[in-house]
Design a protein around this motif. Structure first.
Motif, short mmCIF file in Angstrom:
data_model
loop_
_atom_site.label_atom_id
_atom_site.label_comp_id
_atom_site.label_asym_id
_atom_site.label_seq_id
_atom_site.Cartn_x
_atom_site.Cartn_y
_atom_site.Cartn_z
N THR A 121 0.86 -1.19 0.00
CA THR A 121 0.00 0.00 0.00
C THR A 121 0.90 1.23 0.00
O THR A 121 1.85 1.32 0.79
CB THR A 121 -0.90 0.01 1.26
OG1 THR A 121 -1.61 -1.22 1.33
CG2 THR A 121 -1.89 1.16 1.20
N ARG A 139 -0.62 7.44 -3.89
CA ARG A 139 -0.74 7.56 -5.35
C ARG A 139 0.32 8.52 -5.91
O ARG A 139 0.93 8.28 -6.95
CB ARG A 139 -2.15 8.05 -5.70
CG ARG A 139 -2.39 8.31 -7.19
CD ARG A 139 -2.57 9.79 -7.42
NE ARG A 139 -2.89 10.09 -8.82
CZ ARG A 139 -2.68 11.29 -9.37
NH1 ARG A 139 -2.15 12.26 -8.67
NH2 ARG A 139 -2.98 11.50 -10.63
N LEU A 171 -6.10 8.16 -11.40
CA LEU A 171 -6.70 8.01 -10.08
C LEU A 171 -6.81 9.37 -9.40
O LEU A 171 -6.01 10.27 -9.68
CB LEU A 171 -5.85 7.07 -9.22
CG LEU A 171 -5.81 5.60 -9.64
CD1 LEU A 171 -4.82 4.83 -8.77
CD2 LEU A 171 -7.19 4.96 -9.57
N PRO A 172 -7.75 9.53 -8.46
CA PRO A 172 -7.91 10.82 -7.77
C PRO A 172 -6.66 11.16 -6.95
O PRO A 172 -6.02 10.27 -6.38
CB PRO A 172 -9.11 10.59 -6.83
CG PRO A 172 -9.76 9.35 -7.29
CD PRO A 172 -8.74 8.54 -8.03
N SER A 175 -5.20 9.70 -3.17
CA SER A 175 -5.71 8.35 -2.87
C SER A 175 -4.58 7.40 -2.48
O SER A 175 -3.42 7.60 -2.84
CB SER A 175 -6.49 7.80 -4.06
OG SER A 175 -5.73 7.83 -5.24
N GLN A 176 -4.96 6.37 -1.72
CA GLN A 176 -4.04 5.28 -1.35
C GLN A 176 -4.22 4.17 -2.37
O GLN A 176 -5.34 3.81 -2.72
CB GLN A 176 -4.39 4.75 0.04
CG GLN A 176 -4.14 5.75 1.16
CD GLN A 176 -2.74 5.58 1.75
OE1 GLN A 176 -2.25 4.48 1.91
NE2 GLN A 176 -2.09 6.69 2.03
N ARG A 203 -6.12 -1.46 -6.34
CA ARG A 203 -7.31 -0.86 -5.74
C ARG A 203 -7.00 0.55 -5.25
O ARG A 203 -5.94 0.78 -4.66
CB ARG A 203 -7.82 -1.70 -4.57
CG ARG A 203 -8.16 -3.13 -4.92
CD ARG A 203 -8.94 -3.82 -3.80
NE ARG A 203 -8.20 -3.92 -2.54
CZ ARG A 203 -7.35 -4.90 -2.26
NH1 ARG A 203 -7.12 -5.87 -3.15
NH2 ARG A 203 -6.73 -4.93 -1.09
N ALA A 204 -7.95 1.44 -5.49
CA ALA A 204 -7.85 2.81 -4.97
C ALA A 204 -9.26 3.34 -4.84
O ALA A 204 -9.98 3.48 -5.84
CB ALA A 204 -7.03 3.70 -5.90
N GLY A 205 -9.70 3.60 -3.59
CA GLY A 205 -11.09 4.03 -3.40
C GLY A 205 -12.05 2.98 -3.92
O GLY A 205 -11.96 1.80 -3.56
N ARG A 206 -12.93 3.36 -4.81
CA ARG A 206 -13.89 2.42 -5.37
C ARG A 206 -13.43 1.80 -6.69
O ARG A 206 -14.17 1.07 -7.33
CB ARG A 206 -15.23 3.12 -5.59
CG ARG A 206 -15.87 3.61 -4.29
CD ARG A 206 -17.19 4.28 -4.56
NE ARG A 206 -17.78 4.81 -3.33
CZ ARG A 206 -18.93 5.47 -3.28
NH1 ARG A 206 -19.59 5.69 -4.40
NH2 ARG A 206 -19.41 5.92 -2.14
N SER A 207 -12.23 2.15 -7.11
CA SER A 207 -11.70 1.62 -8.38
C SER A 207 -11.00 0.28 -8.16
O SER A 207 -10.26 0.10 -7.18
CB SER A 207 -10.70 2.61 -9.00
OG SER A 207 -11.31 3.86 -9.22
N ARG A 208 -11.22 -0.63 -9.10
CA ARG A 208 -10.58 -1.95 -9.07
C ARG A 208 -10.06 -2.28 -10.46
O ARG A 208 -10.80 -2.16 -11.44
CB ARG A 208 -11.57 -3.06 -8.67
CG ARG A 208 -12.19 -2.95 -7.31
CD ARG A 208 -11.24 -3.46 -6.23
NE ARG A 208 -11.85 -3.48 -4.91
CZ ARG A 208 -12.02 -2.40 -4.16
NH1 ARG A 208 -11.64 -1.22 -4.61
NH2 ARG A 208 -12.55 -2.49 -2.95
#
Length: 372
Positions: free
Chosen positions: A4, A7, A81-82, A85-86, A101-106
């Protein structure tokens, strides 16, 4: 593998390493970036077999491991990605995909085994020294434009780096030429550079080094052997093969006895050349310089589109002469001058002209004339 990280950190590193990867590759593994998670950091590596860039970024490692994924694909994903974000990178249980994975993105990215990834860093380096990032940038920025793109004379497709003894002491000198123009720059040689072999650093490597040296104050470690160069700048390590060839004896083309001197305001000259060359043909690009006492006339004549002239006040007291140059080459050289005044040393209309910077004596340019 499970890691982890921020970004911003991941994007900065991917920006550095993904540029090395060619978009079209016949060897699939060379399209990928190697990710190795271990002991609080993620190491990223990319190569094209001639050039390798490695960067280490801090990360929270839950499961150490390594894999490779498509370099341009992961760069584009992370770029979109935003901010803030992590990013979580985790290999699937069957070791077939890397989940990002980042937020709701996969995203699930196809992987290739890290054991297939080539390693360029074998071998020992005979010379090591430290230079400020600004000094390396100066050597590159001043000479890069003169690197040849002609593949048949491959030994001119890079910058020639070597040490020389001058009146100012031992210097590291950079030279590039394409046969039409030559650029030379030098900086004081640091401890450890004495006796280093003369090397030709390839054009692609030069461009990557230039982009990596964002901080001009940073201390950069340079390691050199007969076949490779390695540059370490903080967390980034760039290793490159050198061009295997002999750079020509450039000293023979630098004129020593050009006795006609013209001094001209650099900015006025650059802007005037730019204006009159608007008329020149794409193929010819010739501009004629007519010098007489205290006066320079720039002229372009294009049978297809018209003509242009501009007059400048200059310091010149030799006999009148006319000489033609490629306007693009004149603008390239003018862009590298740092002082207010450009000094032209001329012989006649058919001989090479020497251009120097009146601000410093550590760079010079040679320009072959054109028929006009």
């Amino acid at each position: 593998m499970k890691a982890t990280l921020e970004r911003t950190d991941l994007l900065k590193s991917l920006t550095h390493v993904h540029r090395v990867v060619e978009r079209r590759n016949t060897i699939p593994i060379l399209s990928n970036v190697l990710l190795r998670a271990d002991q609080g950091s993620l190491k990223l590596k990319a190569t094209d077999l001639d050039l390798e860039v490695v960067e280490t970024v801090p990360a929270m490692i839950e499961r150490p491991g390594a894999t490779t994924v498509p370099a341009h694909m992961i760069y584009d994903i992370v770029r979109k990605l935003p901010e803030g974000s992590q990013v979580v990178l985790e290999t699937s249980s069957d070791n077939a995909t890397l989940e990002l994975r980042a937020g709701r993105s996969r995203f699930a990215l196809q992987m290739l085994p890290e054991t297939d990834f080539p390693d360029l860093t074998a071998g020992t380096f005979t010379h090591q020294f430290t230079l400020a990032g600004g000094a390396i940038r100066k050597l590159i920025d001043t000479t890069q434009f003169a690197i040849s793109t002609e593949e048949t004379r491959y030994y001119l497709n890079g910058i020639y780096l070597h040490t020389v003894s001058t009146d100012q002491g031992q210097m590291v000198r950079a030279v590039a030429t394409d046969g039409h123009r030559l650029a030379q720059a030098e900086v004081p040689a640091p401890q450890g550079a004495a006796g280093m072999p003369g090397i030709i650093v390839p054009r692609k490597t030069v461009g990557e080094v230039q982009k990596l040296l964002e901080d001009r104050e940073a201390e950069v470690t340079v390691e050199i052997s007969d076949t490779k160069i390695r540059i370490t700048n903080g967390p980034v390590v760039l290793t490159s093969k050198l061009i295997d060839g002999t750079f020509p004896d450039y000293g023979r083309v630098i004129p020593q006895h050009n006795d006609k001197e013209m001094r001209v305001d650099r900015d006025e000259f650059k802007e005037a050349v730019d204006r009159v060359s608007t008329i020149s043909s794409e193929r010819g690009r010739a501009v004629k310089l007519s010098m007489s006492e205290g006066r320079l006339v720039l002229a372009v004549n294009n049978p297809d589109s018209g003509s242009a002239t501009e007059e400048l006040a200059v310091e010149y007291d030799a006999e009148p002469m006319e000489i033609g140059f490629n306007s693009r080459y004149l603008l390239d050289i003018a862009a590298q001058l740092t002082g207010d005044t450009a000094l032209f040393r001329l012989a006649d209309s058919g001989s090479p002209t020497l251009v120097q910077d009146n601000a410093t004596g550590d760079s010079l340019f040679v320009l072959m004339p054109m028929r006009v």
